[in-house]
Write an enzyme that holds these catalytic residues in place. Sequence first.
Site: not given
Length: 690
Positions: A115, A135
């Site tokens: 990210e 995730e």
Amino acid sequence: MNTDESCKTVRVETRSDLAPGRIAVVTIDNPPVNAGSLQVRRDLLEVFARLRDDDGLAGVVLTGANGNFVAGSDIREFDAPPQAPHLPEVIAAIESLPVPVVAAIDGAALGGGYELALGCDARLATPRSIIGLPEVTLGLIPGAGGTQRLPRLVGIARAISLITSGRRVKAQEACLLGMIDAVAEGDVVDSALEHLKTMTGRKRVVRELAVASNDPEEIEAAEREALARAKGAAAVPEAIAAVKASAVLPAEKALYRERETSLRLRVGPQAKALRHLFFSERQAARPPEGAEPLRVSKVGVVGAGRMGQGIALAFMLRGFDVRLSESDPAVLESALAALRGEAEKAASRGRVHSADELMARLSPGGLEEMSDRDLVIEAITEDMAAKKALLARLDGIVRAEAVLASNTSYLDLDEMAAATSRPERVGGLHFFNPAHIMRLVEIVRTENIAPATLATLISICKRLGKVGVVARVGEGFIGNRIFSAYRRQCEFLLEEGCLPQDVDRAMVDFGMAMGPFAVFDLAGLDIAWATRKRLAPKRDPRMRYVEIPDILCNIGRFGRKTGKGWYDYSASSRGAPDPDVQAVIEAESERKGIERRAIGDDEIRNRLLAAIVNEAALVLAEGIAERAGDIDLVLVHGYGFPALAGGPLHWAARMPRDRILASVDAMAAESGFGAERAFNLLEVLDQAAG
Ligand code: COA
């Protein structure tokens, strides 16, 4: 390079000798894997605030030390409320910097790490890098813009697939997909500096791009596939919704929603369970204090049956030089043909360049040719005398420091070690079938094993990409011991009123990968039968014993391999309930004077889970397993227990205590002579509750 001021976890060096002008190289250095901790976020924010005020700056390269970019947000912080500054603030600081920032990735750029890279204006990675948003495998969705920025680079459908699978993508493929801009062959920081030149000072902020592709049919297909794979994972539908929002909501709003969802999932039971497994796995992989593993590159496997083949393949796939020894030429020939078939499959899936490349790592040879091996694993039939004779022979062939291991699933490894002159170099590596696919390996710690041998076996499992769990010697070690208790309870239920399909349905509904009777059929009923016969002389006649499986074995119903077992596979490979089996079960209940009754799914689950949990406590009490987390790993990775529940002890410790105790007591009461609540159960549950 000049070294500017540095923070605790972030270094800044400036290069003034380059076109297009002065460049800052920002290096994240937070060993071991540069996890994005609170300190890292603080330091990055401070550094980028400083760079914003630097008028002469032409660009920034963001990179990582320790052979990684950033392996994700610091998972150790997830049990506490999030503390500012948060990752989205750091990313916003990068995006709003007036000059371009290039991410120079080497090693892992995962989760929050990727990210962060998505917040940069370009991404370059070395060929060995792994990139992705895993995730979901931790019960979450990306919480710092991953669901919004990735679709802008790869399209909605692909972002759904990547995020819901949590797949870690190698650099080459990541580049083809558009996740990164280029693969850097030399030094990645040098390549990033070169890349900055081509950007001529222009920003390319990912969140300002349009979504790359938005084809409704592709999206629907990706969504369908993701939901079919989800198996109850709450994060999957949430991730799909978040990714789809990237096409319809303003970025600001979608980012806010994504973060809110991520934080909500983070405190949920599934995320806690998956975190528990993540850290249990790492704890299990720690070598004994101060012990260094021995060097292992050449491996020998003796026995080319199904297990031997799978073990050889597991090592070949990870680049080891493997010698395979088999005394029966026909077995060896068919093993080599099977391995060639597997090699072709691996090549067609891109795991290796070619089948030949993989097969070149394998050489058949006699026992004498094991003399140059660092580790030899025996995988011959489960016969103590044969195994002892083999190990004694190998002992005379291999170098003094070489390690000998047995793949036995229940035999006494101390007795085997004593048959050699090197008991300190003998241990167990109990693989699960098929050994190149199943992640679990029980590492059996013999009584006199040297710490370096144990460290070697632990490190081998890690190098194979396996979950290695240390067990002490004891009938069935950890997994098969607990599985036997589960099996016996399943059989009791049959006598009392259930049919195999009732039990299987209840357990699949709980989340088990397969129902127990379907598993018994897959493994082969003859295996447990042989164990029962072997243990018969030791069995107290007062113990409750169910004859039904023996009756099935006596008429040749060994499961899938004979076409019939608990189910009938003659019409469908999935197996159908069989009236003949029902007749055997009902006749046995009648013969024993047991009045059959309707048993509901809840009661089935309570009984079976109680049997697992109680036996797990005994396994801990006897020191066969060291930690509750080890048992959870074994059941999840070897026996299909749902990872989303965190393993049986994590699950039980989170149930109301009185309910678990009542289930265990009821299970013990139904199980007859000798069955009782484990004396340490409460203590184990307290420990597992953390
Ligand atoms: N947060 C906190 N600690 C982490 C971490 C993270 N994101 N990733 C790894 N660690 C720790 C491990 O717990 C381990 O600690 P220990 O030495 O105290 O046991 C140490 O870093 C090394 O990790 P390990 O997995 O043993 O190293 P490896 O070299 O085999 O693998 C990675 C490196 C990065 C591939 C692997 O650690 C990994 O997959 N990490 C998690 C990535 C992830 O899921 N990120 C998303 C988070 S939302």
